[in-house]
Design a protein around this motif. Structure first.
Motif, mmCIF file in Angstrom:
data_model
loop_
_atom_site.group_PDB
_atom_site.id
_atom_site.type_symbol
_atom_site.label_atom_id
_atom_site.label_comp_id
_atom_site.label_asym_id
_atom_site.label_seq_id
_atom_site.Cartn_x
_atom_site.Cartn_y
_atom_site.Cartn_z
ATOM 1 N N ILE A 321 9.542 0.985 -7.902
ATOM 2 C CA ILE A 321 8.809 2.034 -8.608
ATOM 3 C C ILE A 321 7.627 2.514 -7.781
ATOM 4 C CG2 ILE A 321 7.764 2.684 -10.794
ATOM 5 C CD1 ILE A 321 10.697 1.720 -10.926
ATOM 6 N N ALA A 322 6.906 1.580 -7.171
ATOM 7 C CA ALA A 322 5.796 1.968 -6.305
ATOM 8 C C ALA A 322 6.293 2.811 -5.134
ATOM 9 C CB ALA A 322 5.063 0.733 -5.802
ATOM 10 N N ALA A 323 7.465 2.478 -4.592
ATOM 11 C CA ALA A 323 8.026 3.224 -3.470
ATOM 12 C C ALA A 323 8.413 4.645 -3.876
ATOM 13 C CB ALA A 323 9.236 2.491 -2.897
ATOM 14 N N ARG A 324 8.890 4.813 -5.099
ATOM 15 C CA ARG A 324 9.173 6.172 -5.583
ATOM 16 C C ARG A 324 7.924 7.042 -5.483
ATOM 17 N NH1 ARG A 324 12.048 5.139 -11.464
ATOM 18 N NH2 ARG A 324 14.026 4.234 -10.756
ATOM 19 N N ALA A 326 5.209 6.478 -3.752
ATOM 20 C CA ALA A 326 4.763 6.625 -2.372
ATOM 21 C C ALA A 326 5.572 7.700 -1.655
ATOM 22 C CB ALA A 326 4.883 5.291 -1.642
ATOM 23 N N THR A 327 6.868 7.738 -1.918
ATOM 24 C CA THR A 327 7.718 8.769 -1.325
ATOM 25 C C THR A 327 7.289 10.159 -1.783
ATOM 26 O OG1 THR A 327 9.592 7.241 -1.215
ATOM 27 C CG2 THR A 327 10.098 9.585 -1.092
ATOM 28 N N LEU A 328 6.901 10.260 -3.024
ATOM 29 C CA LEU A 328 6.428 11.532 -3.576
ATOM 30 C C LEU A 328 5.008 11.879 -3.128
ATOM 31 C CD1 LEU A 328 7.826 10.945 -7.142
ATOM 32 C CD2 LEU A 328 8.304 13.013 -5.819
ATOM 33 N N GLY A 329 4.329 10.946 -2.487
ATOM 34 C CA GLY A 329 2.938 11.157 -2.096
ATOM 35 C C GLY A 329 1.978 11.012 -3.253
ATOM 36 N N ALA A 330 2.424 10.362 -4.325
ATOM 37 C CA ALA A 330 1.615 10.277 -5.540
ATOM 38 C C ALA A 330 0.840 8.970 -5.653
ATOM 39 C CB ALA A 330 2.518 10.433 -6.773
ATOM 40 N N LEU A 331 1.339 7.886 -5.045
ATOM 41 C CA LEU A 331 0.698 6.580 -5.202
ATOM 42 C C LEU A 331 -0.687 6.592 -4.573
ATOM 43 C CD1 LEU A 331 1.403 3.761 -6.359
ATOM 44 C CD2 LEU A 331 1.955 3.068 -4.024
ATOM 45 N N GLY A 332 -1.694 6.359 -5.390
ATOM 46 C CA GLY A 332 -3.067 6.346 -4.910
ATOM 47 C C GLY A 332 -3.706 7.719 -4.795
ATOM 48 N N ALA A 333 -2.989 8.760 -5.189
ATOM 49 C CA ALA A 333 -3.533 10.115 -5.093
ATOM 50 C C ALA A 333 -4.495 10.401 -6.237
ATOM 51 C CB ALA A 333 -2.392 11.141 -5.096
ATOM 52 N N ASP A 334 -5.340 11.408 -6.055
ATOM 53 C CA ASP A 334 -6.219 11.849 -7.128
ATOM 54 C C ASP A 334 -5.690 13.154 -7.715
ATOM 55 O OD1 ASP A 334 -6.700 13.626 -5.081
ATOM 56 O OD2 ASP A 334 -8.793 13.078 -4.791
ATOM 57 N N VAL A 380 11.593 8.819 2.958
ATOM 58 C CA VAL A 380 11.486 7.388 2.676
ATOM 59 C C VAL A 380 11.066 6.613 3.926
ATOM 60 C CG1 VAL A 380 12.854 5.329 2.143
ATOM 61 C CG2 VAL A 380 13.092 7.378 0.736
ATOM 62 N N GLN A 381 11.550 7.025 5.083
ATOM 63 C CA GLN A 381 11.181 6.360 6.331
ATOM 64 C C GLN A 381 9.673 6.336 6.532
ATOM 65 O OE1 GLN A 381 13.797 8.398 9.271
ATOM 66 N NE2 GLN A 381 14.128 6.341 10.086
ATOM 67 N N ARG A 382 9.002 7.388 6.131
ATOM 68 C CA ARG A 382 7.545 7.452 6.305
ATOM 69 C C ARG A 382 6.834 6.404 5.456
ATOM 70 N NH1 ARG A 382 6.073 13.714 5.464
ATOM 71 N NH2 ARG A 382 7.284 13.295 3.570
ATOM 72 N N VAL A 383 7.456 5.994 4.356
ATOM 73 C CA VAL A 383 6.865 4.979 3.489
ATOM 74 C C VAL A 383 7.017 3.591 4.108
ATOM 75 C CG1 VAL A 383 7.020 3.881 1.216
ATOM 76 C CG2 VAL A 383 7.279 6.361 1.431
ATOM 77 N N ILE A 384 8.108 3.379 4.840
ATOM 78 C CA ILE A 384 8.438 2.059 5.377
ATOM 79 C C ILE A 384 7.945 1.855 6.800
ATOM 80 C CG2 ILE A 384 10.411 0.612 6.067
ATOM 81 C CD1 ILE A 384 11.897 1.693 3.651
ATOM 82 N N LYS A 385 7.895 2.906 7.570
ATOM 83 C CA LYS A 385 7.625 2.807 9.009
ATOM 84 C C LYS A 385 6.299 2.098 9.299
ATOM 85 C CE LYS A 385 7.550 5.588 13.241
ATOM 86 N NZ LYS A 385 7.643 6.969 13.803
ATOM 87 N N MET A 435 18.539 4.524 -4.121
ATOM 88 C CA MET A 435 19.542 3.990 -3.212
ATOM 89 C C MET A 435 19.209 4.319 -1.761
ATOM 90 S SD MET A 435 21.458 2.279 -5.165
ATOM 91 C CE MET A 435 22.954 1.882 -4.286
ATOM 92 N N THR A 436 18.600 5.463 -1.545
ATOM 93 C CA THR A 436 18.157 5.808 -0.194
ATOM 94 C C THR A 436 17.048 4.867 0.250
ATOM 95 O OG1 THR A 436 18.699 8.135 -0.571
ATOM 96 C CG2 THR A 436 17.252 7.652 1.277
ATOM 97 N N TYR A 437 16.129 4.576 -0.650
ATOM 98 C CA TYR A 437 15.036 3.659 -0.312
ATOM 99 C C TYR A 437 15.579 2.258 -0.011
ATOM 100 C CZ TYR A 437 10.975 0.632 -0.702
ATOM 101 O OH TYR A 437 10.016 -0.306 -0.454
#
Length: 482
Positions: A321-324, A326-334, A380-385, A435-437
């Motif tokens: 769920i956190a990765a979703r 993060a992929t959207l650029g929403a985790l930790g955003a204001d 998704v790669q940008r979240v993991i790299k 599934m991509t993540y």
């Protein structure tokens, strides 16, 4: 389905295999390569008969391990006497620093009557980011004081959402615990209540909150426990660190598959994908794996007259769920009140609000853009790299059991591919992203080969695959994790 194992080849999740179909209901489309088979274990869930205490393990001078504080601390009998059935064994999980979890005040408890029954119980709460689960274990003690108990059965129940969703309303979070305790009262015979320990360990969901928010929830849970008729040990409610989460899950799976007391030392690795964090743990076959790993990525402990040095690590914010987010650029955003977070991983016309960790996010597909696997994989790669360490041995022959969201996603979908997402009504708009993540996590993150076979399991021998059983074991047997 819960008792079955699925076998997953990573190459079937990767590359061009994502380009064809989309969002079929799993009961209509079941790919031929998912092989359903009964699991056969080498044991009947019996703990081995070990009468001698396990010696404490110390670090050797040349070890690459970073010493981790011992996770077990005996409870002073004068404060809260431990039932005789547990032989005064310390608790499982190391408490958080005092500045984070202040010492609890315990009221004097009436002495617990001597243990006389061969059957007894243990209650473990797994407070995760997406839900709270109660595990009620029934044990049989064949020879009290001389042999380890036999695991007879497990009662399991889950409730959503997780406690972290109640960071602004801890009292309501406490009510969810009360609901689960009602199940415990129906499961455990009344005459056993006062000697049955009740413990809660929170994982990534609460680790992602502020100290004040997390402590508010934990304080409420402690009060609910004190109201209950069950035995409340010292430090009955706390946040579990990621190392213990991985190690104890490894203990559970290897116990259930019969590997812990095998002289061959053939064990299986575990991959746990939660909502807020993900764990990898295995027993290396090569010294090079330990030598090339960061010192904080290893753990050493003694169990059942054997010493184990594991490769283990927990990645916070890389659960599903956190990765979703993060992929959207929403985790930790204001600006969550007005921002809409978009991704080509979502169907173009999809628009919704998503809640995680007590925050609400507006998410959407890209109406005038493209959607599909290749663009999604790139995001998704940008979240993991750059985040994941790739253990030396994962490209070899080690056997890994994958559970939690690994199993749930595969079981729900069979196979999800991301082309033509607008043609079908989705059973879940996040399946393509998830599934991509998972594919990217296993390949780009941990470094598994496309041809690696993973064993997907929700239960083994009718017991949930999670850290909860491993944590409960410590009430009967102390093993020190360094």
């Amino acid at each position: 389905m819960a008792n079955l194992l699925l076998t997953l080849s990573l190459w079937l999740l990767a590359g061009s295999h994502f380009v064809r179909a989309t969002y079929y209901r799993h009961h209509r489309y079941i790919p031929h390569f998912y092989r359903y088979r009964e699991h056969t274990a080498n044991t009947d869930n019996l703990l081995p008969d070990v009468s001698n205490p396990v010696p404490e393990v110390t670090q050797s001078g040349g070890s690459t391990n970073q010493e981790i504080p011992e996770v077990f601390h005996p409870a002073p009998e004068s404060v809260h006497p431990m039932p005789e059935v547990f032989h005064h064994v310390p608790e499982v999980v190391h408490p958080a620093p005092e500045s984070y979890l202040p010492p609890q005040v315990h009221h004097p408890a009436a002495p617990v009557p001597p243990f006389s029954s061969r059957v007894f119980y243990g209650i473990m709460f797994d407070a995760g980011s997406t839900g709270t689960r109660i595990h009620i274990y029934k044990f049989i003690q064949k020879d009290p004081g001389k042999t380890l108990p036999v695991l007879d059965s497990e009662m399991y129940h889950a409730i959503k959402p997780g406690l972290s969703e109640y960071k602004y309303n801890p009292e309501e979070g406490g009510n969810t615990i009360r609901q689960l305790l009602k199940i415990a009262k129906k499961t455990v015979p009344e005459e056993e209540w006062k000697r049955t320990p009740v413990v809660l360990r929170a994982t990534a969901g609460l680790r992602l909150l502020t100290e004040e928010q997390a402590e508010g929830i934990l304080k409420e849970v402690r009060e609910v426990f004190e109201e209950s008729p069950f035995y409340v040990p010292i430090n009955s409610v706390s946040i579990m660190n990621g190392i213990n989460e991985g190690v104890l899950a490894w203990v559970t799976v290897n116990f259930l598959t019969g590997h812990l007391y095998s002289n061959t030392r053939r064990t299986v690795g575990i991959l746990d994908l939660g909502g807020g964090s993900t764990q990898i743990t295995f027993l290396p076959k090569s010294k090079k794996t330990i030598e090339t790993a960061p010192s904080s990525y290893t753990a050493r402990f003694s169990l059942f007259n054997n010493t184990y040095e594991l490769y283990t690590h927990s990645y916070l914010k890389n659960g599903l769920i956190a990765a979703r987010l993060a992929t959207l650029g929403a985790l930790g955003a204001d600006g969550l009140d007005w921002k809409v977070f978009t991704s080509p991983c979502l169907p173009k016309k999809y628009r919704a609000e998503v809640t995680f960790g007590g925050n609400t996010y507006k998410v959407s597909g890209i109406p005038d853009g493209y959607a599909g696997y290749k663009l999604c994989y790139y995001e998704v790669q940008r979240v993991i790299k750059g985040i994941f360490h790739q253990p030396y041995e994962v490209k070899g022959t080690n056997v890994f059991y994958a559970f939690s969201h690994y199993f749930d996603r595969a079981n729900e979908t069979g196979l999800i591919m991301c082309n033509k997402m607008t043609k079908y009504r989705p059973i879940s708009p996040f399946l393509c992203m998830d599934m991509t993540y998972i594919t990217c996590l296993l390949k780009e993150g941990f470094g598994f080969k496309d041809s690696t076979v993973l064993h997907l399991a929700k239960k083994v021998n009718n017991v949930e695959t999670s850290w909860a059983l491993g944590a409960t074991f410590d009430f009967f047997r102390n093993f020190n994790i360094h």
